[in-house]
Design a protein around this motif. Structure first.
Motif, PDB file in Angstrom:
ATOM      1  N   ARG A 207     -19.549 -17.362  -5.602  1.00 13.43           N
ATOM      2  CA  ARG A 207     -20.717 -16.493  -5.764  1.00 13.43           C
ATOM      3  C   ARG A 207     -21.244 -16.531  -7.193  1.00 13.43           C
ATOM      4  O   ARG A 207     -22.408 -16.204  -7.438  1.00 13.43           O
ATOM      5  CB  ARG A 207     -20.360 -15.051  -5.396  1.00 13.43           C
ATOM      6  CG  ARG A 207     -20.121 -14.823  -3.923  1.00 13.43           C
ATOM      7  CD  ARG A 207     -19.784 -13.384  -3.656  1.00 13.43           C
ATOM      8  NE  ARG A 207     -18.546 -12.990  -4.320  1.00 13.43           N
ATOM      9  CZ  ARG A 207     -18.061 -11.754  -4.325  1.00 13.43           C
ATOM     10  NH1 ARG A 207     -18.726 -10.777  -3.746  1.00 13.43           N
ATOM     11  NH2 ARG A 207     -16.913 -11.492  -4.947  1.00 13.43           N
ATOM     12  N   ARG A 235     -25.588 -20.345  -0.018  1.00 13.48           N
ATOM     13  CA  ARG A 235     -24.159 -20.450   0.273  1.00 13.48           C
ATOM     14  C   ARG A 235     -23.973 -21.096   1.647  1.00 13.48           C
ATOM     15  O   ARG A 235     -24.886 -21.124   2.469  1.00 13.48           O
ATOM     16  CB  ARG A 235     -23.492 -19.072   0.238  1.00 13.48           C
ATOM     17  CG  ARG A 235     -24.034 -18.062   1.231  1.00 13.48           C
ATOM     18  CD  ARG A 235     -23.037 -16.940   1.459  1.00 13.48           C
ATOM     19  NE  ARG A 235     -21.832 -17.489   2.068  1.00 13.48           N
ATOM     20  CZ  ARG A 235     -20.622 -16.954   1.935  1.00 13.48           C
ATOM     21  NH1 ARG A 235     -20.447 -15.871   1.205  1.00 13.48           N
ATOM     22  NH2 ARG A 235     -19.576 -17.500   2.522  1.00 13.48           N
ATOM     23  N   SER A 252     -20.284 -16.251  11.420  1.00 14.89           N
ATOM     24  CA  SER A 252     -19.453 -15.446  10.531  1.00 14.89           C
ATOM     25  C   SER A 252     -18.038 -15.454  11.046  1.00 14.89           C
ATOM     26  O   SER A 252     -17.758 -15.957  12.121  1.00 14.89           O
ATOM     27  CB  SER A 252     -19.979 -14.009  10.478  1.00 14.89           C
ATOM     28  OG  SER A 252     -19.972 -13.438  11.767  1.00 14.89           O
ATOM     29  N   SER A 259     -18.716  -9.429   7.427  1.00 20.57           N
ATOM     30  CA  SER A 259     -19.384 -10.719   7.445  1.00 20.57           C
ATOM     31  C   SER A 259     -20.848 -10.570   7.809  1.00 20.57           C
ATOM     32  O   SER A 259     -21.715 -11.244   7.240  1.00 20.57           O
ATOM     33  CB  SER A 259     -18.681 -11.640   8.439  1.00 20.57           C
ATOM     34  OG  SER A 259     -17.339 -11.821   8.070  1.00 20.57           O
ATOM     35  N   THR A 262     -22.800  -9.514   4.874  1.00 19.41           N
ATOM     36  CA  THR A 262     -23.116 -10.618   3.972  1.00 19.41           C
ATOM     37  C   THR A 262     -24.373 -11.336   4.426  1.00 19.41           C
ATOM     38  O   THR A 262     -25.261 -11.650   3.617  1.00 19.41           O
ATOM     39  CB  THR A 262     -21.937 -11.614   3.912  1.00 19.41           C
ATOM     40  OG1 THR A 262     -20.794 -10.950   3.407  1.00 19.41           O
ATOM     41  CG2 THR A 262     -22.270 -12.796   3.016  1.00 19.41           C
ATOM     42  N   GLU A 266     -27.919 -11.486   2.323  1.00 16.58           N
ATOM     43  CA  GLU A 266     -28.601 -12.716   1.939  1.00 16.58           C
ATOM     44  C   GLU A 266     -30.041 -12.726   2.454  1.00 16.58           C
ATOM     45  O   GLU A 266     -30.966 -13.129   1.741  1.00 16.58           O
ATOM     46  CB  GLU A 266     -27.838 -13.930   2.480  1.00 16.58           C
ATOM     47  CG  GLU A 266     -26.492 -14.171   1.824  1.00 16.58           C
ATOM     48  CD  GLU A 266     -26.637 -14.611   0.384  1.00 16.58           C
ATOM     49  OE1 GLU A 266     -27.201 -15.691   0.147  1.00 16.58           O
ATOM     50  OE2 GLU A 266     -26.208 -13.855  -0.501  1.00 16.58           O
TER      51      GLU A 266
END
Length: 355
Positions: A207, A235, A252, A259, A262, A266
């Motif tokens: 990250r 990513r 995920s 997950s 995340t 994003e």
């Protein structure tokens, strides 16, 4: 039984992650698989297949096989599962020691809460049986979720006593060009030279480091958007899940909400390429937790995230196809393992040094 000449025998062959990689390298491989849908996929892909339970077979049934692959079912050991395998880890290690002493452990395995837990020892049973029959496997390659690494380490000690060199460790999928951050526990054992795990070809995802940052000798990791044409641009995808309660997988891990958060983060941060394809009835947006969830991957997308060929003919219901993909060894990672582990054999076969 197949009449084809076999180089590799693949226990728990699934839809053919290892087998696709082996064929790329010019190796003949036969897979044993119990799940009927996965067997249909394998046959449609032209992969040599024995439909059945690995416990019903032994090396004597495949006398021409020179090398062994094993990817036992991960569900009992996966962090997102019910944990039967993790709870029984000490018991499994004890059974491994009994196998090393050539004891019959079948009655003991039958007492485990989840019968799949003991399947992690099948590659050891096969390897020891081949040794005792005077036809030892030259190479043994195993992979599982990271929580199984203690089992691989215990097997490594056993196999070293039997004349193998062994390497174990965690491999990170994105370090081999797979567009996801999947981690796998891998064991490689060799009898004729020194066992080794493959060196990374791509940078690890971080990250705090841009895609173009890090070791200049390695290729950049591959983002989800680069692989699919949509999704996270900064990513790789997280691990491809087998499925979700809402139907169909997130790109995920089976850990669930963290997950998904995340992915949403994003998207909300603008590091996302929208999926502009037409949405069919099987991929309609669902509502979860009060917010509209449009993050879905098709079977074809999930297969790409696992690096299967675009034309790999997954069979069975949509759910069974997702299960096959989520449970498979990514072919690109499998190829890296085979190429390094069997470098000597590949060089002898082709006359050129394997990478």
């Amino acid at each position: 039984m197949t009449d084809a000449a076999v180089d590799l025998i693949d226990l728990f062959g699934g839809p053919g992650g290892w087998d696709v990689a082996a064929q790329r390298l010019g190796l003949a491989v036969t897979g044993i698989e119990l799940d009927h849908s996965a067997c249909q996929t394998r046959r449609a892909a032209g992969l040599d297949t024995v439909e059945g339970d690995v416990r019903a077979y032994s090396p004597d049934d495949f006398p021409t096989a020179t090398d062994l692959i094993g990817s036992p079912p991960c569900q009992p050991y996966a962090i997102g599962g019910k944990g039967a395998g993790r709870r029984a880890l000490d018991t499994v290690l004890h059974f491994a020691s009994l196998l090393a002493a050539r004891k019959d452990i079948r009655s003991g395995l039958a007492t485990l809460d989840d019968e799949r837990t003991g399947l992690v020892l099948e590659p050891l049973r096969w390897t020891l049986a081949a040794l005792d029959a005077g036809r030892p496997y030259r190479t043994v390659m195993l992979e599982q979720v990271p929580t199984v690494l203690p089992v691989w380490d215990a097997m490594a000690q056993i196999l070293r006593c039997e004349g193998y060199t062994v390497a174990t460790g965690r491999l990170h999928a994105e370090a081999y060009g797979v567009p996801q951050t999947r981690a796998r526990a891998v064991l490689v054992a060799r009898r004729q030279d020194v066992a080794a795990l493959p060196a990374p070809t791509h940078r690890r995802y971080s990250r705090t480091t841009d895609q173009d940052g890090g070791d200049p000798a390695l290729l950049p990791w591959v983002s989800m958007a680069q692989a699919l044409g949509w999704g996270m641009t900064h990513r790789p995808a997280l691990t491809v899940a087998v499925g979700t309660a809402a139907g169909g997988p997130d790109p995920s891990c089976v850990g669930g909400s963290g997950s998904r958060a995340t992915l949403y983060g994003e998207r909300d941060a603008g590091r996302w390429i929208a999926d502009t394809r037409l949405v069919d009835a099987d991929a309609l947006p669902a509502y979860r937790g009060g917010r509209k969830d449009t993050i879905r991957v098709s079977v074809a997308d999930a297969a790409k995230l696992q690096t299967f060929p675009s034309d790999h003919p997954f069979q069975g219901t949509r759910t069974k196809q997702y299960e096959q993909i989520g449970n498979a060894m990514p072919p690109d990672l499998a190829e890296a393992v085979i190429r390094r582990a069997m470098a000597q054999q590949l060089t002898a076969r082709t006359g050129t040094r394997a990478a």
